[in-house]
Design a protein around this motif. Structure first.
Motif, PDB file in Angstrom:
ATOM      1  N   SER A  69      26.791  26.564 -52.887  1.00  0.00           N
ATOM      2  CA  SER A  69      28.142  26.076 -52.628  1.00  0.00           C
ATOM      3  C   SER A  69      28.358  24.695 -53.245  1.00  0.00           C
ATOM      4  CB  SER A  69      28.405  26.027 -51.116  1.00  0.00           C
ATOM      5  OG  SER A  69      28.310  27.320 -50.543  1.00  0.00           O
ATOM      6  N   CYS A  70      27.349  23.842 -53.140  1.00  0.00           N
ATOM      7  CA  CYS A  70      27.446  22.510 -53.744  1.00  0.00           C
ATOM      8  C   CYS A  70      27.526  22.591 -55.260  1.00  0.00           C
ATOM      9  CB  CYS A  70      26.244  21.659 -53.327  1.00  0.00           C
ATOM     10  SG  CYS A  70      26.272  21.134 -51.597  1.00  0.00           S
ATOM     11  N   ALA A  71      26.892  23.611 -55.823  1.00  0.00           N
ATOM     12  CA  ALA A  71      26.872  23.750 -57.282  1.00  0.00           C
ATOM     13  C   ALA A  71      28.248  24.062 -57.858  1.00  0.00           C
ATOM     14  CB  ALA A  71      25.881  24.835 -57.694  1.00  0.00           C
ATOM     15  N   ILE A  72      29.118  24.675 -57.057  1.00  0.00           N
ATOM     16  CA  ILE A  72      30.445  25.028 -57.573  1.00  0.00           C
ATOM     17  C   ILE A  72      31.511  24.051 -57.085  1.00  0.00           C
ATOM     18  CG2 ILE A  72      29.952  27.469 -57.856  1.00  0.00           C
ATOM     19  CD1 ILE A  72      31.238  27.999 -55.166  1.00  0.00           C
ATOM     20  N   SER A  73      31.091  23.024 -56.366  1.00  0.00           N
ATOM     21  CA  SER A  73      32.036  22.026 -55.881  1.00  0.00           C
ATOM     22  C   SER A  73      32.090  20.847 -56.849  1.00  0.00           C
ATOM     23  CB  SER A  73      31.617  21.525 -54.496  1.00  0.00           C
ATOM     24  OG  SER A  73      32.400  20.421 -54.094  1.00  0.00           O
ATOM     25  N   GLU A  74      33.241  20.216 -56.907  1.00  0.00           N
ATOM     26  CA  GLU A  74      33.397  19.039 -57.768  1.00  0.00           C
ATOM     27  C   GLU A  74      33.162  17.737 -57.009  1.00  0.00           C
ATOM     28  OE1 GLU A  74      37.186  19.260 -59.612  1.00  0.00           O
ATOM     29  OE2 GLU A  74      36.735  21.094 -60.753  1.00  0.00           O
ATOM     30  N   ARG A  75      32.864  17.817 -55.730  1.00  0.00           N
ATOM     31  CA  ARG A  75      32.600  16.615 -54.947  1.00  0.00           C
ATOM     32  C   ARG A  75      31.313  15.949 -55.414  1.00  0.00           C
ATOM     33  NH1 ARG A  75      33.627  17.189 -48.608  1.00  0.00           N
ATOM     34  NH2 ARG A  75      33.271  14.949 -48.894  1.00  0.00           N
ATOM     35  N   ASP A  76      31.235  14.637 -55.263  1.00  0.00           N
ATOM     36  CA  ASP A  76      30.103  13.891 -55.815  1.00  0.00           C
ATOM     37  C   ASP A  76      29.478  12.959 -54.774  1.00  0.00           C
ATOM     38  OD1 ASP A  76      28.390  13.326 -57.961  1.00  0.00           O
ATOM     39  OD2 ASP A  76      29.445  11.447 -58.371  1.00  0.00           O
ATOM     40  N   SER A  77      29.468  13.376 -53.532  1.00  0.00           N
ATOM     41  CA  SER A  77      28.844  12.571 -52.482  1.00  0.00           C
ATOM     42  C   SER A  77      27.326  12.706 -52.563  1.00  0.00           C
ATOM     43  CB  SER A  77      29.334  13.023 -51.108  1.00  0.00           C
ATOM     44  OG  SER A  77      28.872  14.338 -50.832  1.00  0.00           O
ATOM     45  N   ALA A  78      26.626  11.899 -51.780  1.00  0.00           N
ATOM     46  CA  ALA A  78      25.163  11.907 -51.798  1.00  0.00           C
ATOM     47  C   ALA A  78      24.607  13.268 -51.400  1.00  0.00           C
ATOM     48  CB  ALA A  78      24.620  10.820 -50.867  1.00  0.00           C
ATOM     49  N   GLY A  79      25.218  13.882 -50.401  1.00  0.00           N
ATOM     50  CA  GLY A  79      24.755  15.189 -49.961  1.00  0.00           C
ATOM     51  C   GLY A  79      24.896  16.250 -51.031  1.00  0.00           C
ATOM     52  N   TYR A  80      26.028  16.247 -51.727  1.00  0.00           N
ATOM     53  CA  TYR A  80      26.248  17.212 -52.798  1.00  0.00           C
ATOM     54  C   TYR A  80      25.275  16.979 -53.949  1.00  0.00           C
ATOM     55  CZ  TYR A  80      30.468  19.204 -50.747  1.00  0.00           C
ATOM     56  OH  TYR A  80      31.353  19.874 -49.937  1.00  0.00           O
ATOM     57  N   ARG A  81      25.059  15.716 -54.286  1.00  0.00           N
ATOM     58  CA  ARG A  81      24.108  15.413 -55.355  1.00  0.00           C
ATOM     59  C   ARG A  81      22.701  15.841 -54.966  1.00  0.00           C
ATOM     60  NH1 ARG A  81      27.177  10.630 -55.594  1.00  0.00           N
ATOM     61  NH2 ARG A  81      25.566   9.487 -54.432  1.00  0.00           N
ATOM     62  N   PHE A  82      22.353  15.675 -53.696  1.00  0.00           N
ATOM     63  CA  PHE A  82      21.029  16.079 -53.222  1.00  0.00           C
ATOM     64  C   PHE A  82      20.801  17.571 -53.448  1.00  0.00           C
ATOM     65  CE2 PHE A  82      18.343  17.800 -49.818  1.00  0.00           C
ATOM     66  CZ  PHE A  82      17.194  17.031 -49.975  1.00  0.00           C
ATOM     67  N   PHE A  83      21.770  18.390 -53.062  1.00  0.00           N
ATOM     68  CA  PHE A  83      21.594  19.836 -53.177  1.00  0.00           C
ATOM     69  C   PHE A  83      21.804  20.352 -54.597  1.00  0.00           C
ATOM     70  CE2 PHE A  83      22.023  19.760 -48.533  1.00  0.00           C
ATOM     71  CZ  PHE A  83      20.973  20.612 -48.197  1.00  0.00           C
ATOM     72  N   ARG A  84      22.303  19.490 -55.491  1.00  0.00           N
ATOM     73  CA  ARG A  84      22.368  19.866 -56.908  1.00  0.00           C
ATOM     74  C   ARG A  84      21.117  19.423 -57.664  1.00  0.00           C
ATOM     75  NH1 ARG A  84      27.841  17.172 -57.059  1.00  0.00           N
ATOM     76  NH2 ARG A  84      29.360  18.746 -56.417  1.00  0.00           N
ATOM     77  N   SER A  85      20.285  18.601 -57.046  1.00  0.00           N
ATOM     78  CA  SER A  85      19.090  18.076 -57.711  1.00  0.00           C
ATOM     79  C   SER A  85      18.162  19.208 -58.141  1.00  0.00           C
ATOM     80  CB  SER A  85      18.344  17.134 -56.755  1.00  0.00           C
ATOM     81  OG  SER A  85      17.030  16.894 -57.211  1.00  0.00           O
ATOM     82  N   PRO A  86      17.730  19.225 -59.410  1.00  0.00           N
ATOM     83  CA  PRO A  86      16.810  20.274 -59.866  1.00  0.00           C
ATOM     84  C   PRO A  86      15.524  20.331 -59.048  1.00  0.00           C
ATOM     85  CG  PRO A  86      17.749  19.133 -61.746  1.00  0.00           C
ATOM     86  CD  PRO A  86      18.169  18.360 -60.528  1.00  0.00           C
ATOM     87  N   ALA A  87      15.002  19.160 -58.637  1.00  0.00           N
ATOM     88  CA  ALA A  87      13.765  19.147 -57.856  1.00  0.00           C
ATOM     89  C   ALA A  87      13.978  19.744 -56.468  1.00  0.00           C
ATOM     90  CB  ALA A  87      13.226  17.720 -57.737  1.00  0.00           C
TER      91      ALA A  87
END
Length: 220
Positions: A69-87
């Motif tokens: 869900s975070c991957a298809i969102s345009e939001r850029d909060s810390a939580g969204y960035r965390f779940f988009r992190s490759p690691a």
């Protein structure tokens, strides 16, 4: 394998959207079935919700659905960035592969689900693991995972096992028969838990090696 930014992949958004919807749908069906069963038995619905949230399969599939869900969102909060992190996604990949392998090797033979339970079962244990592995493999940059990450990922199953043992000791319900101290005894149950943890580490190392190999290829 390519490791270019996600937006360069044709059809990526459609794939991830469908995968996210399937993930949430599978979780919703499983929650409904548990709560309906509790309702029919006259048991506590709150207890059913707690039980639902106590399964490693459910927790891990929730992480999968959140990451997609975070991957298809345009939001850029810390939580969204965390779940988009490759690691982070590589760690979730390790966990969802463990869910699929543990279920198919240790639990599938113990019952034969039918109807909606079969649908939820297949979504959470087979379809979502395959979709998330594909998401991680084809749509995320590679070359960011280290052995340190693999060690950090192990905190997830370790904390979960600790919770499961405490819960089982308190309520006599260990959720998974191969971790049932009451039936197997402490030594056997802990041996099984360590075996599962070793499997998690093994999967994590494979994920690390794939990430490193594809990362090197992308930079060669």
């Amino acid at each position: 394998m390519p490791s270019a930014p996600l937006d360069t992949f044709k059809g990526r958004r459609g794939f991830v959207t469908i995968a996210a919807c399937l993930g949430w749908f599978g979780l919703a069906v499983q929650l409904y079935l548990i709560l309906w069963g509790r309702w029919v038995d006259g048991a506590s619905l709150l207890g059913g919700l707690v039980r639902f949230c106590s399964f490693f399969t459910v927790v891990t599939n929730t992480l999968v659905a959140v990451a997609l869900s975070c991957a298809i969102s345009e939001r850029d909060s810390a939580g969204y960035r965390f779940f988009r992190s490759p690691a982070v996604c590589a760690g979730i990949t390790t966990s969802i592969v463990l869910v699929s392998l543990a279920y198919n090797l240790l639990l599938r033979h113990l019952w034969t689900p039918q109807g909606w339970q079969w649908i939820a079962d297949e979504l959470l244990h087979d379809i979502m693991p395959a979709l998330f592995v594909a998401y991680w493999l084809f749509f995320l940059p590679k070359g960011t995972v280290s052995v340190r990450h693999v060690l950090l990922w192990t905190l997830y199953p370790i904390v979960y096992f600790g919770y499961l043992l405490l819960r089982g000791n308190a309520f006599g319900d260990y959720l998974y028969p191969f971790l049932d101290i009451g039936t197997l005894g402490f030594v056997k149950a802990m041996t099984n838990a360590l075996g599962v943890l070793a499997g998690f580490v093994g999967i994590g190392l494979i994920v690390f090696l794939i990430d490193r190999a594809f990362g090197r290829k992308a930079h060669s």
